[in-house]
Design an enzyme around this catalytic site. Structure first.
Site, PDB file in Angstrom:
ATOM      1  N   ASP A  27      -2.514  -1.415  -3.794  1.00 30.65           N
ATOM      2  CA  ASP A  27      -2.879  -0.057  -4.170  1.00 30.65           C
ATOM      3  C   ASP A  27      -1.587   0.744  -4.257  1.00 30.65           C
ATOM      4  O   ASP A  27      -0.995   1.110  -3.251  1.00 30.65           O
ATOM      5  CB  ASP A  27      -3.818   0.518  -3.103  1.00 30.65           C
ATOM      6  N   TYR A  49       0.856  -1.183   0.000  1.00 29.80           N
ATOM      7  CA  TYR A  49       0.000   0.000   0.000  1.00 29.80           C
ATOM      8  C   TYR A  49       0.896   1.238   0.000  1.00 29.80           C
ATOM      9  O   TYR A  49       1.537   1.552   0.994  1.00 29.80           O
ATOM     10  CB  TYR A  49      -0.918  -0.011   1.224  1.00 29.80           C
ATOM     11  N   HIS A  70     -12.605   0.946  -3.617  1.00 27.32           N
ATOM     12  CA  HIS A  70     -11.910   0.123  -4.602  1.00 27.32           C
ATOM     13  C   HIS A  70     -12.751  -1.118  -4.889  1.00 27.32           C
ATOM     14  O   HIS A  70     -13.690  -1.434  -4.146  1.00 27.32           O
ATOM     15  CB  HIS A  70     -10.552  -0.340  -4.082  1.00 27.32           C
TER      16      HIS A  70
END
EC number: 3.1.11.2
Length: 276
Positions: free
Chosen positions: A164, A120, A266
């Site tokens: 991500d 992330y 998401h």
């Protein structure tokens, strides 16, 4: 002989919110685990410590999934995890940089014969210290990826980094690219960094499956009509070593059928690999 290995990644935008039953039609993340064909699932932005995460995922763990997690060092931020149907042979928290060792941004596991990482990246903010921190993390992850790439070439062990990345690589990866050319997530240096990373041999598996077209997006703002108009960003990647990337058999971006069915901003991005 090959066998399928399906890997999914999803930024849950807070695990406790994601598992919440919102309506009879939208029962949150847990039913998704019941329905998914994934063998390995990478989670980002859990915003929970290890105990809170395990509690939220208790119904999933009760079905036999194995969990590895990296808790955030700041309450309510970050947090990454990997769940696998197969046992976890090894777990490594952090990408090797001391600065980020406890930030809950990177976790890597060996399972089912491959190495899978959940990552992330910071959001960043152009021309601020937050952006400089993001770029230091980018450099640290690239260093780790170089090690994994060399390992793949030397031993044949394949790796995939899912998560991500908070970087839209090209104009095809963001609907409103003209309005974001000076903003974090679409800055020239971020995009160039990703270009150079891919040039070393890593495969952007989703783009490989969808060459030269807008999207498929996997993040949409909660605000306005972004989701309904598909005004999104493609920032959720599977980056695979060359051998694994070549064996990607199916790629699915699991966009909900309606705004009301979303349990995160998401959606899952799922790839079936055929591995030896």
């Amino acid at each position: 002989m090959t066998r399928p290995l399906t890997v999914s990644t999803i930024n849950v935008n807070g695990i406790r919110a994601a598992v919440k039953e919102r309506s009879p039609e939208n029962r949150g993340l847990v039913p998704w685990f019941t329905d998914t064909a994934a063998d390995v699932v990478c989670l980002q932005e859990t915003r929970a410590d290890d105990e809170q995460l395990a509690d939220a995922l208790a119904p999933v763990l009760a079905r036999g999934w194995h969990l590895a997690s990296a808790a955030p060092h700041v309450k309510g931020r970050n947090g990454v995890a990997v769940l696998s149907r197969a046992p976890l042979d090894d777990i490594r928290i952090g990408c090797g940089a001391e600065e980020f060792a406890t930030h809950g941004r990177y976790i890597e596991v060996d399972t089912a014969g491959v190495t899978v990482a959940s990552v992330y990246f910071p959001t960043g903010e152009a021309e601020t210290d937050r952006q400089l921190e993001k770029e230091r993390f980018m450099a640290a992850v690239a260093d780790r990826m170089a090690v994994l790439l060399a390992q793949s070439a030397a031993t044949g062990r394949e790796s995939v980094l899912c998560g991500d990345w908070n970087i839209a690589h090209t104009e095809n990866d963001i609907k409103n690219w003209k309005g974001n050319i000076k903003k974090a997530g679409f800055l020239p240096q971020e995009r160039q960094w990703l270009t150079e990373l891919l040039a070393t041999g890593w495969v952007d598996v989703v783009r490989q499956a969808h060459p030269g077209v807008p999207g498929p997006y996997a993040w949409w703002s909660w605000r306005g009509k972004a989701f309904d108009n598909d005004a999104g960003w493609r920032i959720d990647y599977h980056l695979a070593t060359p051998g694994l990337g070549a064996r990607a058999a199916a790629v699915t971006t699991e966009r909900p059928a309606a705004y009301a069915l979303r349990w995160s901003d998401h959606c899952p991005v799922t790839v079936q690999y055929e591995i030896a």
